[in-house]
Design a protein around this motif. Structure first.
Motif, PDB file in Angstrom:
ATOM      1  N   THR C  87       0.809  -1.221   0.000  1.00  0.00           N
ATOM      2  CA  THR C  87       0.000   0.000   0.000  1.00  0.00           C
ATOM      3  C   THR C  87       0.841   1.270   0.000  1.00  0.00           C
ATOM      4  N   MET C  89       1.349   2.985   2.511  1.00  0.00           N
ATOM      5  CA  MET C  89       0.664   3.900   3.430  1.00  0.00           C
ATOM      6  C   MET C  89       1.107   3.734   4.880  1.00  0.00           C
ATOM      7  N   GLY C  92      -1.120   3.512   8.110  1.00  0.00           N
ATOM      8  CA  GLY C  92      -2.401   3.908   7.538  1.00  0.00           C
ATOM      9  C   GLY C  92      -3.080   2.748   6.828  1.00  0.00           C
ATOM     10  N   ASN C  94      -3.725   0.015   8.130  1.00  0.00           N
ATOM     11  CA  ASN C  94      -4.555  -0.747   9.067  1.00  0.00           C
ATOM     12  C   ASN C  94      -6.039  -0.627   8.759  1.00  0.00           C
ATOM     13  N   VAL C  95      -6.454   0.559   8.344  1.00  0.00           N
ATOM     14  CA  VAL C  95      -7.874   0.719   8.015  1.00  0.00           C
ATOM     15  C   VAL C  95      -8.239  -0.133   6.798  1.00  0.00           C
ATOM     16  N   LEU C  96      -7.295  -0.360   5.904  1.00  0.00           N
ATOM     17  CA  LEU C  96      -7.580  -1.197   4.730  1.00  0.00           C
ATOM     18  C   LEU C  96      -7.696  -2.670   5.128  1.00  0.00           C
ATOM     19  N   ARG C  99     -11.219  -2.866   6.391  1.00  0.00           N
ATOM     20  CA  ARG C  99     -12.233  -2.563   5.362  1.00  0.00           C
ATOM     21  C   ARG C  99     -12.323  -3.683   4.325  1.00  0.00           C
ATOM     22  N   PHE C 100     -11.205  -4.322   4.037  1.00  0.00           N
ATOM     23  CA  PHE C 100     -11.183  -5.370   3.014  1.00  0.00           C
ATOM     24  C   PHE C 100     -11.896  -6.643   3.497  1.00  0.00           C
ATOM     25  N   LEU C 119     -10.926   0.593  14.698  1.00  0.00           N
ATOM     26  CA  LEU C 119     -11.382   1.037  13.374  1.00  0.00           C
ATOM     27  C   LEU C 119     -12.517   0.138  12.881  1.00  0.00           C
TER      28      LEU C 119
END
Lengths: 160, 160, 160, 160
Positions: C87, C89, C92, C94-96, C99-100, C119
């Protein structure tokens, strides 16, 4: 003209819930005012509740207020935000709220605030708690008053 | 105290290469100075080349300069940046540079600048070109001078 | 050929520390194996510790293993990751990771794991804890065994 | 069991507009089929137009299809996507589409595609154009046919 970068104003993030909780929001307003009075920049999520109260406090003391927004429109920012920053990243913006800051003050708070506190600790940004709720019991530094929280945050910011 | 949010200062992003190109960077410095003189906030990528020249120009006119940095350290910002914002997102921060702005001025530029111009057009942020290189031939509005670029960007920002 | 999208394999994220903790990692390996045996896709952060153990377990049962990496190189992924997703990121990402996923299993864990749990709750992704540490005391659902954790996560994923 | 990581399937991103353009989409379907036939994983933005056509082609050849979605719901993915990845980052997800890939094939395309091509070049991911529109004139490698585009992308992916 050369700016002494060590003289950049400290950037303090204030995190907390977006809900209408009078006591917690009164604390946030005092925290915001203290940050601005000390010459600091307020970073926050830009929406309501603690974010709005902290921005109101900082604005009342003439400070710069930065709103790191989850959506894509600057119009989402509360009216005390001078510099709205629409990220379009949803809750993914939480990592930016803490990365943009030299230190974080978390006031009360729920899951979003807990995520910001945890991300800050993970990436090494100092955190001070005030009136902790979900964030209690994690072994983090806790302030007694709004003034104490800001003093601790500024000291931590300086020593980074 | 209530802030009239329509009175927030316009946020103008200046995009361009991080390289040492005297003529292009001289244009960038004039663009930065004009933005600040008009009461605008300069948003940029916070590093060298066009970013540093624009920030120097804005700072010389007393303006607020925001550096949306790819890395995780505020120390990466050039010395004219008042508000360093370390994103830790690498080139993924390009979308933030344009989202944070009301309008974008692209000066010269290479692949990074082209990505910012394309992202801005995709998400509906107005773009003005100055001395375009890779960005030429895309049918975008082109300014003749630094002053003209800022006037066009401010007009586009206002009409959003 | 039409794919029945309700028949897409469930995506289960496994979160935990990147450290070498034999007991916790043994749990993670069993969790990974169970996810793959049930036809699920393993989502994780792609690095070592719990992430590697879970991926090894899932790979040993022939499952698809997805590594959502903080860095920019696919080479950072542990060797059990089929699909490395760099990523760039940093934390950052971690949110992915959450979300995934359709549901999250957090095993042990430190600040990074706590940020993922928080999150996930903030954005409404179901969370199941196994052998919780920092994540204890938040009132979240807790599983007794690796098998129980996967059963609960799959049930939560299905009911979304 | 040890996976030889050099044996991971190549990940090829296909970028293009989300619109209904029969000729361009027919090319995209052939590109998707070739990627899957060669054992590659298709990465795309997960929505309609070129993204859907490429996913349909890859799915028809039994390939894994990954949809890197701008929104927060896996349900936004077209029905040929096996692995929907909702980023919640809006157009900010474009950088992830290219970062997740070993090489990028851009078919036709508008501003979003141009942003992906520019980001790929900026971060060093190889790009092959097919039937270029806005991306023409940038000095990038151009393929004659769908088969040629996939052959070039796989060769570039291998040599990274």
């Amino acid at each position: 003209m050369t700016m002494d970068t060590t003289a950049r104003p400290p950037r303090i993030a204030v995190c907390g819930a977006g809900t209408d909780a009078p006591e917690v929001n009164a604390l946030a307003e005092r925290v915001g005012r203290e940050i601005a009075s000390a010459g600091g920049v307020l970073i926050c999520g830009g929406l309501g509740g603690v974010m709005e109260a902290a921005a109101r406090g900082a604005a009342s003391a003439g400070g710069l207020t930065v709103g790191v927004l989850p959506g894509t429109s600057a119009r989402d920012a509360n009216r005390w935000i001078t510099l709205p920053l629409p990220t379009g990243m949803g809750e993914g913006r939480n990592v930016l709220v803490v990365r943009f800051a030299d230190a974080v003050i978390a006031i009360g708070g729920e899951w979003g605030t807990l995520s910001e506190v945890a991300l800050a600790r993970k990436i090494g940004i100092p955190v001070v708690l005030l009136a902790p709720t979900l964030t209690r019991g994690l072994g983090l530094e806790e302030a007694d008053t709004a003034e104490d929280a800001v003093r601790r945050a500024l000291a931590a910011a300086k020593s980074r």
